[in-house]
Design a protein around this motif. Structure first.
Motif, PDB file in Angstrom:
ATOM      1  N   PHE A 202       0.771  -1.236   0.000  1.00  0.00           N
ATOM      2  CA  PHE A 202       0.000   0.000   0.000  1.00  0.00           C
ATOM      3  C   PHE A 202       0.805   1.291   0.000  1.00  0.00           C
ATOM      4  CE2 PHE A 202      -2.488  -3.299   2.205  1.00  0.00           C
ATOM      5  CZ  PHE A 202      -3.517  -3.424   1.277  1.00  0.00           C
ATOM      6  N   SER A 203       2.126   1.225  -0.008  1.00  0.00           N
ATOM      7  CA  SER A 203       2.926   2.442   0.182  1.00  0.00           C
ATOM      8  C   SER A 203       2.720   3.487  -0.906  1.00  0.00           C
ATOM      9  CB  SER A 203       4.406   2.101   0.295  1.00  0.00           C
ATOM     10  OG  SER A 203       4.876   1.578  -0.929  1.00  0.00           O
ATOM     11  N   ASP A 204       2.465   3.058  -2.120  1.00  0.00           N
ATOM     12  CA  ASP A 204       2.268   4.031  -3.202  1.00  0.00           C
ATOM     13  C   ASP A 204       1.012   3.724  -4.008  1.00  0.00           C
ATOM     14  OD1 ASP A 204       3.247   1.743  -4.331  1.00  0.00           O
ATOM     15  OD2 ASP A 204       4.975   2.675  -5.271  1.00  0.00           O
ATOM     16  N   MET A 205       0.011   3.249  -3.320  1.00  0.00           N
ATOM     17  CA  MET A 205      -1.240   2.891  -3.975  1.00  0.00           C
ATOM     18  C   MET A 205      -1.895   4.094  -4.653  1.00  0.00           C
ATOM     19  SD  MET A 205      -3.995   0.450  -2.383  1.00  0.00           S
ATOM     20  CE  MET A 205      -5.698   0.748  -2.481  1.00  0.00           C
ATOM     21  N   ASP A 206      -1.766   5.276  -4.044  1.00  0.00           N
ATOM     22  CA  ASP A 206      -2.335   6.489  -4.634  1.00  0.00           C
ATOM     23  C   ASP A 206      -1.730   6.769  -6.008  1.00  0.00           C
ATOM     24  OD1 ASP A 206       0.089   7.014  -3.268  1.00  0.00           O
ATOM     25  OD2 ASP A 206      -0.362   9.152  -3.187  1.00  0.00           O
ATOM     26  N   LEU A 207      -0.444   6.496  -6.160  1.00  0.00           N
ATOM     27  CA  LEU A 207       0.211   6.687  -7.452  1.00  0.00           C
ATOM     28  C   LEU A 207      -0.370   5.730  -8.491  1.00  0.00           C
ATOM     29  CD1 LEU A 207       2.446   7.901  -9.239  1.00  0.00           C
ATOM     30  CD2 LEU A 207       3.988   6.160  -8.310  1.00  0.00           C
TER      31      LEU A 207
ATOM     32  N   VAL B  47      -3.350   4.376  -8.551  1.00  0.00           N
ATOM     33  CA  VAL B  47      -4.713   4.811  -8.885  1.00  0.00           C
ATOM     34  C   VAL B  47      -4.667   5.996  -9.852  1.00  0.00           C
ATOM     35  CG1 VAL B  47      -6.842   5.814  -7.934  1.00  0.00           C
ATOM     36  CG2 VAL B  47      -5.719   3.895  -6.763  1.00  0.00           C
ATOM     37  N   ARG B  48      -3.762   6.947  -9.586  1.00  0.00           N
ATOM     38  CA  ARG B  48      -3.628   8.114 -10.495  1.00  0.00           C
ATOM     39  C   ARG B  48      -3.186   7.668 -11.888  1.00  0.00           C
ATOM     40  NH1 ARG B  48      -0.710  11.083  -6.279  1.00  0.00           N
ATOM     41  NH2 ARG B  48       1.115  10.717  -7.559  1.00  0.00           N
TER      42      ARG B  48
ATOM     43  N   SER C 181      -6.125   6.096 -13.652  1.00  0.00           N
ATOM     44  CA  SER C 181      -7.111   7.098 -14.062  1.00  0.00           C
ATOM     45  C   SER C 181      -6.637   7.923 -15.250  1.00  0.00           C
ATOM     46  CB  SER C 181      -7.467   8.010 -12.889  1.00  0.00           C
ATOM     47  OG  SER C 181      -6.381   8.838 -12.550  1.00  0.00           O
TER      48      SER C 181
END
Length: 175
Positions: A139-144, A146-147, A150
């Protein structure tokens, strides 16, 4: 005090196809390297370890694993030493010796090569997912991720090339 291996420079010279003895340690290579600041041993220091026959210290360094092979160092070198070839040689020798100081980088490289072998090119989403499984860092760079999804930078399904058999044959030749 580490034991000096007088055969080390000859082996690196043979395997890399370049002549590290040409280096007079001006450090121009390290000055041009974009990643030198995060290396434990900068490019000119790696060459010096080779020259001195300090094999164990050279193979334990993270510098070769951080090197991206951009050739900036070689372009800066006044003596035309192919420093990325030396770094490649250091990685190969460390792998053969079973001493890989940067396991995450090594595992990431393995995933990239595996993707190329399977699909004929990289499939970034698969590489990231497999690497996350191996490294157990989910989970450390999950936001990346997802971006990137998208913005259509990651494709759900891999694309394949027509000559996939040719690519796989290259992997068979290498071993």
């Amino acid at each position: 005090m580490e034991k000096i291996d007088p055969t080390f420079i000859r082996e690196v010279t043979r395997r890399s196809g370049t002549i590290p003895t040409r280096c007079y340690n001006c450090s121009a290579c390290s000055s041009g390297c974009q990643f030198a600041h995060i290396m434990d041993r900068k490019p000119h220091e790696m060459i010096r370890l080779v020259q001195l026959g300090l094999k164990n210290e050279a193979l334990a360094a993270s510098g070769p694993w951080i090197c991206v092979g951009c050739n900036t160092c070689s372009m800066e070198c006044p003596n035309g030493i192919d420093i990325p070839a030396v770094m490649d040689t250091m990685r190969e020798m460390a792998i053969a010796k079973g001493e890989i100081p940067e396991k995450d980088i090594y595992n990431f490289h393995k995933e990239i090569l595996g993707s190329i072998k399977r699909h004929g090119r990289t499939h970034k989403l698969e590489i990231m997912m497999r690497f996350k499984l191996v490294s157990r860092d989910f989970f450390s760079d999950m936001d990346l991720g997802v971006r990137m999804l998208s913005r259509r930078k990651l494709h759900i399904l891999p694309s394949r090339i027509k000559a996939l058999g040719d690519v796989r044959n290259l992997f068979k030749k290498v071993g």
